[in-house]
Design a protein around this motif. Sequence first.
Motif, PDB file in Angstrom:
ATOM      1  N   UNK A  94      31.688  55.114  39.794  1.00  0.00           N
ATOM      2  CA  UNK A  94      32.250  55.254  41.125  1.00  0.00           C
ATOM      3  C   UNK A  94      33.696  54.784  41.119  1.00  0.00           C
ATOM      4  N   UNK A  95      34.512  55.446  41.923  1.00  0.00           N
ATOM      5  CA  UNK A  95      35.915  55.080  42.025  1.00  0.00           C
ATOM      6  C   UNK A  95      36.076  53.684  42.627  1.00  0.00           C
ATOM      7  N   UNK A  96      35.185  53.299  43.562  1.00  0.00           N
ATOM      8  CA  UNK A  96      35.278  51.977  44.188  1.00  0.00           C
ATOM      9  C   UNK A  96      35.103  50.864  43.165  1.00  0.00           C
ATOM     10  N   UNK A  97      34.206  51.065  42.213  1.00  0.00           N
ATOM     11  CA  UNK A  97      33.989  50.061  41.169  1.00  0.00           C
ATOM     12  C   UNK A  97      35.208  49.946  40.270  1.00  0.00           C
ATOM     13  N   UNK A  98      35.797  51.083  39.936  1.00  0.00           N
ATOM     14  CA  UNK A  98      36.998  51.063  39.100  1.00  0.00           C
ATOM     15  C   UNK A  98      38.153  50.380  39.818  1.00  0.00           C
ATOM     16  N   UNK A  99      38.296  50.650  41.106  1.00  0.00           N
ATOM     17  CA  UNK A  99      39.366  50.026  41.883  1.00  0.00           C
ATOM     18  C   UNK A  99      39.182  48.517  41.952  1.00  0.00           C
ATOM     19  N   UNK A 100      37.955  48.086  42.169  1.00  0.00           N
ATOM     20  CA  UNK A 100      37.672  46.651  42.228  1.00  0.00           C
ATOM     21  C   UNK A 100      37.981  45.983  40.895  1.00  0.00           C
ATOM     22  N   UNK A 101      37.666  46.660  39.799  1.00  0.00           N
ATOM     23  CA  UNK A 101      37.952  46.122  38.469  1.00  0.00           C
ATOM     24  C   UNK A 101      39.453  45.940  38.272  1.00  0.00           C
ATOM     25  N   UNK A 102      40.234  46.948  38.667  1.00  0.00           N
ATOM     26  CA  UNK A 102      41.681  46.877  38.485  1.00  0.00           C
ATOM     27  C   UNK A 102      42.299  45.773  39.333  1.00  0.00           C
ATOM     28  N   UNK A 103      41.816  45.610  40.561  1.00  0.00           N
ATOM     29  CA  UNK A 103      42.356  44.572  41.443  1.00  0.00           C
ATOM     30  C   UNK A 103      42.093  43.186  40.868  1.00  0.00           C
ATOM     31  N   UNK A 104      40.878  42.964  40.385  1.00  0.00           N
ATOM     32  CA  UNK A 104      40.538  41.663  39.813  1.00  0.00           C
ATOM     33  C   UNK A 104      41.356  41.393  38.554  1.00  0.00           C
ATOM     34  N   UNK A 105      41.505  42.390  37.704  1.00  0.00           N
ATOM     35  CA  UNK A 105      42.259  42.209  36.462  1.00  0.00           C
ATOM     36  C   UNK A 105      43.726  41.924  36.735  1.00  0.00           C
ATOM     37  N   UNK A 106      44.321  42.662  37.680  1.00  0.00           N
ATOM     38  CA  UNK A 106      45.730  42.433  38.005  1.00  0.00           C
ATOM     39  C   UNK A 106      45.945  41.044  38.598  1.00  0.00           C
ATOM     40  N   UNK A 107      45.052  40.622  39.490  1.00  0.00           N
ATOM     41  CA  UNK A 107      45.185  39.294  40.090  1.00  0.00           C
ATOM     42  C   UNK A 107      45.029  38.199  39.046  1.00  0.00           C
ATOM     43  N   UNK A 108      44.118  38.426  38.116  1.00  0.00           N
ATOM     44  CA  UNK A 108      43.904  37.432  37.066  1.00  0.00           C
ATOM     45  C   UNK A 108      45.110  37.348  36.142  1.00  0.00           C
ATOM     46  N   UNK A 109      45.701  38.499  35.833  1.00  0.00           N
ATOM     47  CA  UNK A 109      46.873  38.520  34.964  1.00  0.00           C
ATOM     48  C   UNK A 109      48.042  37.782  35.618  1.00  0.00           C
ATOM     49  N   UNK A 110      48.260  38.022  36.904  1.00  0.00           N
ATOM     50  CA  UNK A 110      49.352  37.355  37.611  1.00  0.00           C
ATOM     51  C   UNK A 110      49.137  35.843  37.663  1.00  0.00           C
ATOM     52  N   UNK A 111      47.887  35.433  37.825  1.00  0.00           N
ATOM     53  CA  UNK A 111      47.591  34.008  37.907  1.00  0.00           C
ATOM     54  C   UNK A 111      47.910  33.302  36.600  1.00  0.00           C
TER      55      UNK A 111
END
Length: 355
Positions: A12-29
Amino acid sequence: MRNSRRRGRFSKQATATKYDVVSDAQRKRWEANVVLSQHNYSTTASEDDKTDSGVLLDLADDTSNVRDAPILATAQEEIVYETSRVDNQWRSGRRIVELGVLADGLAGCKKCGLPLHLHHTTGIINYGVSALLKIPCLNTSCNHINNVPTGKKHNRVWDANSKLVAAVQHTGIGFAQINGILAELNIPPISKTLYDSRQEEVGLATESVAADSVQEALVEEVNKSSINSTSNSITVSVDGAWQKRGSGRSYDSLTGHCSMIGTETGKIVAYSIRNKSCKVCEIAENGDQVPSSHDCKRNWSGSAKSMEPDMVVEMVGNVMQQGVKMEAIIADDDTAAISNIHRNLDPGIKAIHRQ
């Protein structure tokens, strides 16, 4: 944003979007904790502080315990999201918190070192007026549940609970009264088991401090008496009291206490206690059983009125055993105590009746 659906990982696209958001936030942190190599202050760091990519870790923050942790989840890793209900009961009521202890607990995850946040707390375990906060780590590669204390401990005992029972003892109130105060403050109450165990701990500590205090006061009294009267003998005042006041015809108090005060310093140089009751012993005796091992305080079986003369004789004897001479005793018109002292200890001690 990367398209994770092309890799065939997510359905599902929603799952992929959630994955990208979490990864980007983690990278910035995590990138917020590094120092770029082109900055002028990066040259002051040693070569040991460099990562494989040549980027220097910020020396102002201790991140040595998280350097080897994965920075972000890869596309091949599946992220599991918790669906269990979060317990927000920790937000209800008030708590006694030591700010320094709480700040240290929130400084970093015990497993990966990532700073914790109080508003991420998922639960609380109360231990009297102290507690452990359940705070999960936000690092999706860690997810460790941290136990953050709200106060200090000595051994396995919370300091706040011992201090609370010490305050109860000092003010002369009891279990019901202190729980009433906590209820008005909207602080969780303490249990009777906790109260009894801390009361035993505080009682032993109080007795130890009292013994040291009267010993120091006795030495001071002897020194001042030798200076003021050029004699090593001391003059003391004694007086007893009971938990329950006598009527003149009836003396049925279960406890009594007596103190000896030096006339030169005005400090207590000796004390004594009589107790006719012990619940543990009484329950065992009523059931024709042997009492369990306990710190029994029952040391008297006579009448309440005869407690004071016995305590006075005991205190005078203890002082004399330490090599201190007794010149005179100021007391009420209690002929029983004075006669016992003259008969059993020293007939030369003078009796001065208190007016």
